[in-house]
Design a protein around this motif. Sequence first.
Motif, short mmCIF file in Angstrom:
data_model
loop_
_atom_site.label_atom_id
_atom_site.label_comp_id
_atom_site.label_asym_id
_atom_site.label_seq_id
_atom_site.Cartn_x
_atom_site.Cartn_y
_atom_site.Cartn_z
N VAL A 295 0.84 -1.21 0.00
CA VAL A 295 0.00 0.00 0.00
C VAL A 295 0.87 1.25 0.00
CG1 VAL A 295 -1.70 1.32 1.31
CG2 VAL A 295 -1.94 -1.16 1.10
N GLN A 296 1.94 1.24 0.78
CA GLN A 296 2.86 2.38 0.78
C GLN A 296 3.52 2.54 -0.59
OE1 GLN A 296 5.30 3.06 4.48
NE2 GLN A 296 4.44 1.07 4.99
N ALA A 297 3.82 1.42 -1.24
CA ALA A 297 4.38 1.48 -2.59
C ALA A 297 3.37 2.10 -3.55
CB ALA A 297 4.78 0.08 -3.06
N ALA A 298 2.08 1.78 -3.38
CA ALA A 298 1.03 2.37 -4.23
C ALA A 298 0.98 3.89 -4.04
CB ALA A 298 -0.32 1.74 -3.91
N ILE A 299 1.17 4.35 -2.80
CA ILE A 299 1.20 5.79 -2.53
C ILE A 299 2.40 6.42 -3.23
CG2 ILE A 299 1.55 7.52 -0.72
CD1 ILE A 299 0.02 5.57 1.17
N ALA A 300 3.56 5.78 -3.11
CA ALA A 300 4.76 6.30 -3.76
C ALA A 300 4.62 6.28 -5.28
CB ALA A 300 5.98 5.48 -3.34
N ALA A 301 3.89 5.28 -5.82
CA ALA A 301 3.66 5.20 -7.26
C ALA A 301 2.82 6.38 -7.74
CB ALA A 301 2.98 3.88 -7.61
N CYS A 302 1.88 6.83 -6.91
CA CYS A 302 1.06 8.01 -7.27
C CYS A 302 1.95 9.23 -7.45
CB CYS A 302 0.01 8.28 -6.20
SG CYS A 302 -1.37 7.11 -6.16
#
Length: 415
Positions: A295-302
């Motif tokens: 989930v944190q990776a998804a935030i960073a991907a944004c």
Amino acid sequence: MAVTERDATATVEAVFRIESARIIAATARIVRDLGLAEELAQDALVAALEQWPRDGVPDNPGAWLTATAKRRAIDLVRRREVYARKLAEVGRALEDAPEPEPMEPAGPDDIDDDLLRLIFTACHPVLSAQARIALTLRLLGGLTTAEIARAFLAPEPTVAQRIVRAKRTLAKAGVPFEVPYGEDRAQRLSSVLEVIYLIFNEGYSATAGDDLLRPQLCEDALRLARVLAALVPAEPEAHGLAALLEFQASRTAARTGPDGRPVLLAEQNRARWDGLLIRRGFEAFQRAGGGPYSVQAAIAACHARARRYEDTDWATIAALYGRLLVLTPSPVVALNRAVAVSMDQGPAAALELVDALAAEPALREYHLLPSVRGDLLARLGRTAQARAEFERAAELTRNERERELLRARAASLGE
């Protein structure tokens, strides 16, 4: 050429801070005792302080320290009867091997293997989760007890006791210095992931000192995350962590200016973000799952997808932080969610969330709480209150660069 004692001391301290994990890991492979390995690493440090002012700083000081510690470890294993059994386990190859030359560095593969063994040993189930993290941060990150306490938001004496007890427990249990296999590996994986995550965070935003970044910690953590993802290819969270660190590391060059001062995300030159690391991040993200690191990776991907700060999808980021708050309830995550809400819904909505966190004991000495509150108040035009919050945040942080930034923000609001 000889150097002054002051120059030699400064060089030794700087090199040891960077190389201590490798030195301890290489030595622990020989003596099979983390506490003893740390002592031998300190012996090598003392030897350097004695010899370098007289003989000059070697071309590869890290290799010199590692070789000196390993040589002393071999001598100790050979000399002391209590280590006779350990010597037999190491094997005849070690007994007959020539003593290492101080100027010859170990191979990169050997370094990676030793660091991985060190992490899995420090994360053994005989230790509590907090002790595993504290010990590994101490041994691999080279962090002081005070820095670890800050990362834990815990009292320094408590962390010091955890580290001492952890080393004693590992020695008493005779924990092997190895990368585990099968079910044992799966049991220890979550702690290993958390340790790598915390090591990277300390490098990405140093708890204390004159610099915002400690790049070597970021590089070590990123390399370990990649190795671990390859070691357990079927584990989605290993890939989630690797993706997260790739994305975060891609911004490193843009996070500080030429003078070393921090550059806020909104002001960063995104052309300086590392495109290769971003691509690696998306590749790893394809194999991630739905756990906290993913989930944190998804935030960073944004953030990575946004070509400009104004293009950031804050609504999605706020929703992802909401999901993360369900997976890992934490006042720090709640604070990060409030920041995203402020960008999506405005500062007034976020200020209510931040004020609700004011009574959280874990955030009482956390400088980012008044920093975030100061930013929200400034955006609402409440400049006097905002200035006071930035000044309080500057008093709480132990990082000099962050302190300069916070004081500058306070000063920019005027009297």
